[in-house]
Motif scaffolding. Structure first.
Motif, PDB file in Angstrom:
ATOM      1  N   GLY A  15      -3.638 -14.182   3.610  1.00 46.19           N
ATOM      2  CA  GLY A  15      -4.337 -13.037   3.034  1.00 46.19           C
ATOM      3  C   GLY A  15      -3.546 -11.750   2.997  1.00 46.19           C
ATOM      4  N   ALA A  16      -2.232 -11.805   3.204  1.00 43.88           N
ATOM      5  CA  ALA A  16      -1.414 -10.591   3.199  1.00 43.88           C
ATOM      6  C   ALA A  16      -1.322 -10.027   1.784  1.00 43.88           C
ATOM      7  N   TYR A  17      -1.250  -8.687   1.699  1.00 49.74           N
ATOM      8  CA  TYR A  17      -1.084  -8.028   0.403  1.00 49.74           C
ATOM      9  C   TYR A  17       0.396  -8.101   0.031  1.00 49.74           C
ATOM     10  N   ASN A  71     -22.725   0.737 -11.188  1.00 49.71           N
ATOM     11  CA  ASN A  71     -21.995  -0.420 -11.747  1.00 49.71           C
ATOM     12  C   ASN A  71     -20.530  -0.415 -11.312  1.00 49.71           C
ATOM     13  N   VAL A  72     -20.330  -0.205 -10.021  1.00 50.26           N
ATOM     14  CA  VAL A  72     -18.965  -0.116  -9.493  1.00 50.26           C
ATOM     15  C   VAL A  72     -18.459  -1.519  -9.160  1.00 50.26           C
ATOM     16  N   LYS A  73     -17.259  -1.809  -9.630  1.00 50.41           N
ATOM     17  CA  LYS A  73     -16.658  -3.097  -9.275  1.00 50.41           C
ATOM     18  C   LYS A  73     -15.155  -2.926  -9.110  1.00 50.41           C
ATOM     19  N   SER A  74     -14.575  -3.796  -8.279  1.00 46.36           N
ATOM     20  CA  SER A  74     -13.142  -3.757  -7.995  1.00 46.36           C
ATOM     21  C   SER A  74     -12.505  -5.040  -8.498  1.00 46.36           C
ATOM     22  N   GLU A  75     -11.385  -4.887  -9.251  1.00 44.21           N
ATOM     23  CA  GLU A  75     -10.727  -6.055  -9.818  1.00 44.21           C
ATOM     24  C   GLU A  75      -9.264  -5.734 -10.070  1.00 44.21           C
ATOM     25  N   PHE A  76      -8.382  -6.628  -9.612  1.00 46.30           N
ATOM     26  CA  PHE A  76      -6.940  -6.497  -9.849  1.00 46.30           C
ATOM     27  C   PHE A  76      -6.400  -5.134  -9.426  1.00 46.30           C
ATOM     28  N   GLY A  77      -6.823  -4.660  -8.252  1.00 53.54           N
ATOM     29  CA  GLY A  77      -6.282  -3.407  -7.737  1.00 53.54           C
ATOM     30  C   GLY A  77      -6.815  -2.170  -8.431  1.00 53.54           C
ATOM     31  N   ALA A  78      -7.905  -2.289  -9.183  1.00 53.66           N
ATOM     32  CA  ALA A  78      -8.490  -1.139  -9.873  1.00 53.66           C
ATOM     33  C   ALA A  78      -9.989  -1.090  -9.610  1.00 53.66           C
ATOM     34  N   ILE A  79     -10.561   0.119  -9.683  1.00 49.26           N
ATOM     35  CA  ILE A  79     -12.001   0.305  -9.497  1.00 49.26           C
ATOM     36  C   ILE A  79     -12.581   0.807 -10.806  1.00 49.26           C
ATOM     37  N   GLU A  80     -13.584   0.112 -11.318  1.00 43.61           N
ATOM     38  CA  GLU A  80     -14.249   0.503 -12.551  1.00 43.61           C
ATOM     39  C   GLU A  80     -15.693   0.890 -12.247  1.00 43.61           C
ATOM     40  N   ARG A 115      -8.832  -0.718   2.204  1.00 42.97           N
ATOM     41  CA  ARG A 115      -8.998   0.661   2.675  1.00 42.97           C
ATOM     42  C   ARG A 115      -7.693   1.455   2.576  1.00 42.97           C
ATOM     43  N   ASN A 116      -6.591   0.839   3.002  1.00 44.82           N
ATOM     44  CA  ASN A 116      -5.306   1.554   2.976  1.00 44.82           C
ATOM     45  C   ASN A 116      -4.875   1.868   1.549  1.00 44.82           C
ATOM     46  N   LEU A 117      -5.103   0.917   0.644  1.00 47.93           N
ATOM     47  CA  LEU A 117      -4.750   1.135  -0.760  1.00 47.93           C
ATOM     48  C   LEU A 117      -5.591   2.266  -1.346  1.00 47.93           C
ATOM     49  N   LEU A 120      -6.973   4.829   0.346  1.00 43.17           N
ATOM     50  CA  LEU A 120      -6.541   6.107   0.919  1.00 43.17           C
ATOM     51  C   LEU A 120      -5.201   6.543   0.345  1.00 43.17           C
ATOM     52  N   ASP A 121      -4.316   5.589   0.072  1.00 45.74           N
ATOM     53  CA  ASP A 121      -3.034   5.932  -0.560  1.00 45.74           C
ATOM     54  C   ASP A 121      -3.263   6.516  -1.951  1.00 45.74           C
ATOM     55  N   ALA A 122      -4.204   5.927  -2.684  1.00 39.79           N
ATOM     56  CA  ALA A 122      -4.507   6.428  -4.025  1.00 39.79           C
ATOM     57  C   ALA A 122      -5.095   7.833  -3.959  1.00 39.79           C
ATOM     58  N   VAL A 123      -5.960   8.062  -2.967  1.00 41.00           N
ATOM     59  CA  VAL A 123      -6.549   9.399  -2.779  1.00 41.00           C
ATOM     60  C   VAL A 123      -5.453  10.436  -2.575  1.00 41.00           C
ATOM     61  N   THR A 124      -4.529  10.157  -1.642  1.00 41.11           N
ATOM     62  CA  THR A 124      -3.472  11.137  -1.356  1.00 41.11           C
ATOM     63  C   THR A 124      -2.549  11.314  -2.554  1.00 41.11           C
ATOM     64  N   ASN A 125      -2.305  10.230  -3.295  1.00 38.04           N
ATOM     65  CA  ASN A 125      -1.447  10.321  -4.476  1.00 38.04           C
ATOM     66  C   ASN A 125      -2.081  11.204  -5.541  1.00 38.04           C
ATOM     67  N   ILE A 126      -3.379  11.037  -5.774  1.00 36.25           N
ATOM     68  CA  ILE A 126      -4.077  11.829  -6.794  1.00 36.25           C
ATOM     69  C   ILE A 126      -4.198  13.284  -6.362  1.00 36.25           C
ATOM     70  N   ILE A 127      -4.549  13.512  -5.096  1.00 35.06           N
ATOM     71  CA  ILE A 127      -4.663  14.889  -4.602  1.00 35.06           C
ATOM     72  C   ILE A 127      -3.324  15.608  -4.716  1.00 35.06           C
ATOM     73  N   ASP A 128      -2.239  14.864  -4.520  1.00 33.31           N
ATOM     74  CA  ASP A 128      -0.912  15.479  -4.612  1.00 33.31           C
ATOM     75  C   ASP A 128      -0.635  16.028  -6.006  1.00 33.31           C
ATOM     76  N   LYS A 129      -1.279  15.420  -7.050  1.00 41.44           N
ATOM     77  CA  LYS A 129      -1.049  15.868  -8.429  1.00 41.44           C
ATOM     78  C   LYS A 129      -1.949  17.045  -8.805  1.00 41.44           C
ATOM     79  N   LEU A 130      -2.893  17.395  -7.926  1.00 42.71           N
ATOM     80  CA  LEU A 130      -3.809  18.504  -8.207  1.00 42.71           C
ATOM     81  C   LEU A 130      -3.363  19.764  -7.476  1.00 42.71           C
TER      82      LEU A 130
END
Length: 524
Positions: free
Chosen positions: A370-372, A47-56, A8-10, A12-22
């Motif tokens: 299980g720590a990131y 067909n949403v899947k998450s793998e290696f820190g990315a969402i496809e 979840r934190n990762l 939300l961080d991506a959301v704020t990072n992308i919004i910052d570029k818009l």
């Protein structure tokens, strides 16, 4: 399930990072937010899947399906079939989809609206910043610096809380432009101007907005970089100014307890200031005695142990440092790396080896829980890689092996440096990663030991064929041409012919593949 795979934190961080570029003032950017929200609302993300820190995911847009990938670790590396050069509506749709299943559906719109408020506020900030001109601070006594900072801040910021978004450029850089010229004093002036600015960011009252927190973290990171770049305070600082180190000590101590949400950053500042400016035996011992007296007086709290851990570290008392860390239920992992970097710069190799060993075992325990660890381990290996030959290559390789797959890139570089090309090739195959995409590396290996590439080409030719589409067949032919060249240079043409005969017999029913093999003159 996807919600169990996502961090979840990762996200939300991506959301704020992308919004910052818009830019809310840009009609195209406004459009992709609106369309992305609509695409998700209409159920066009699947067909949403998450793998290696990315969402496809696939996104249906006007009867056409686009495949998009949003990289949560490095949002700028995100991509989409629509070939948009920047973020597109399909990536935004995926973010809306994932935010909704993580019960954070309002995070994107909240960040967008806060960005709109920020743009409006910055228009006023820009006007106000022009009021701050250079003033002669040569005659201002160090004891009066904070009063001067406060006066100048009020003049340009007024009652606008959003001014802190521009505090680095519109206040800090201007207030230090005419720093004192006296030796050593100018750097202390800049340090305290930075600490003052950090305090203003933390006291702005904007933290209730997630996007504001992201912006404030950026400003804090800028100030940390500035603090890190300030030359260390030398022993030859005039005795008449030495007492001002006490004021610096009080200021940095107050900041440490200012806002627990930014504790990691504030502790980094604490470490830097004590390492570079307050590393005086008398100051350190006095502060340790004060903190120990607080503990004996019944005052408890993690802050005391954090402070004592760093101060004992500066004294070289690593055993007591670790005892203080044991008093904490958990602690910031990066503080260990700050210490490792410090002993490396001091060329204390035996001590560095002890800290690297401790970090190795501690990080392994954290991974099992299980720590990131991705960013922490990246910093760990950047430091270890730089000083591996001083502290022992054998221990470095053991850590690289233990922390796979996080250490994959560092390990492949290490194997190339050690000219272990066979081990390099085997590592890629075990990890199921394709090194053939890195043409410069392949050219280097081919010059050094080209025979190790043969099994790699075999493996990835087979992989491309199994994709069973025209595009992958073309790629397989490209690999086959490279493989043929290697076989010829190795004078193993008979093995090449046996291989192509077997290949054509095995896949004779794949007409498209056979066509591509003939076009590429692999077979006749």
């Amino acid at each position: 399930m996807l919600q169990n795979e996502l961090d979840r934190n990762l996200l939300l961080d991506a959301v704020t990072n992308i919004i910052d570029k818009l830019d809310p003032g840009n009609s195209y950017d406004r459009g992709i937010i609106q369309k992305g929200m609509r695409l998700n609302r209409d159920g066009n993300v699947y067909n949403v899947k998450s793998e290696f820190g990315a969402i496809e995911a696939n996104v249906m847009d006007e009867q056409e399906v686009f495949f998009a990938c949003v990289d949560l670790d490095i949002p700028s590396a995100s991509s989409c079939d629509c070939l948009c050069e920047t973020y597109c509506e399909h990536m935004i749709a995926i973010l809306f989809y994932c935010s909704s299943i993580m019960n954070a559906s309002g995070s994107i719109l909240e960040a967008w609206r806060e960005k709109e408020r920020l743009n409006n506020a910055l228009a006023h900030v820009k006007k106000a910043s022009t009021l701050l001109e250079k003033k002669d601070v040569q005659t201002i006594a160090p004891d009066d610096w904070y009063g001067y900072f406060e006066q100048r801040f009020i003049e340009v910021a007024g009652d606008n809380p959003h001014f802190v978004y521009q505090i680095f450029h519109s206040f800090y850089q201007k207030v230090i432009a005419d720093k004192p010229k006296e030796k050593g004093l100018g750097d202390l002036y800049c340090l305290n101007a930075a600490l003052f600015s950090v305090g203003k960011v933390l006291s702005s009252g904007l933290q209730q907005y997630s996007y504001a927190q992201y912006m404030m973290q950026q400003r804090l990171d800028e100030l940390v970089s500035e603090i890190e770049a300030i030359p260390p305070t030398k022993d030859d600082l005039g005795k008449e100014h030495f007492h001002f180190l006490e004021l610096t000590k009080e200021q940095v101590g107050q900041l440490l307890d200012a806002d627990e949400r930014y504790f990691s950053t504030l502790y980094t500042i604490y470490q830097l200031v004590w390492m570079d400016h307050l590393r005086n035996d008398t100051l350190i011992e006095e502060q340790i005695q004060f903190l120990q007296a607080e503990l004996e007086r019944g005052v408890h709290g993690d802050l005391l142990h954090y402070e004592l851990a760093h101060l004992y570290f500066l004294q070289g008392n690593d055993q007591e440092t670790l005892m203080q860390l044991e008093q904490l239920e958990s602690f910031e992992l990066d503080l260990l790396l700050m210490w490792v970097g410090f002993v490396a710069e001091e060329e204390q190799w035996e001590r560095m080896t002890r800290w690297l060993t401790f970090c190795h075992h501690f990080f392994m325990d954290q991974m099992k829980q299980g720590a990131y660890m991705r960013s922490t381990l990246e910093t760990y290996f950047l430091i270890y890689e730089r000083y591996a030959h001083q502290v022992g290559v054998e221990g470095y390789e053991q850590s690289l092996q233990a922390f796979l797959p996080y250490s994959f890139d560092f390990y492949t570089d290490f194997l190339l440096d050690e000219k272990d090309f066979k081990g390099w090739a085997e590592l890629y195959m075990v990890a199921n990663r394709n090194p053939l995409l890195h043409t410069e590396v392949i050219k280097f290996v081919e010059k050094q030991q080209r025979e190790v590439l043969i099994p790699l080409y075999h493996y990835y030719i087979e992989e491309q064929i199994q994709e069973k589409n025209r595009k992958s067949y073309k790629m397989a032919v490209r690999y086959l041409k490279k493989l043929r060249t290697i076989y010829k240079k190795e004078k193993k043409v008979d093995l090449w012919e046996q291989y192509t005969d077997r290949l054509t017999k095995t896949y004779s029913r794949l007409r498209a593949l056979m066509e591509e093999l003939r076009k590429g003159k692999i077979i006749v």
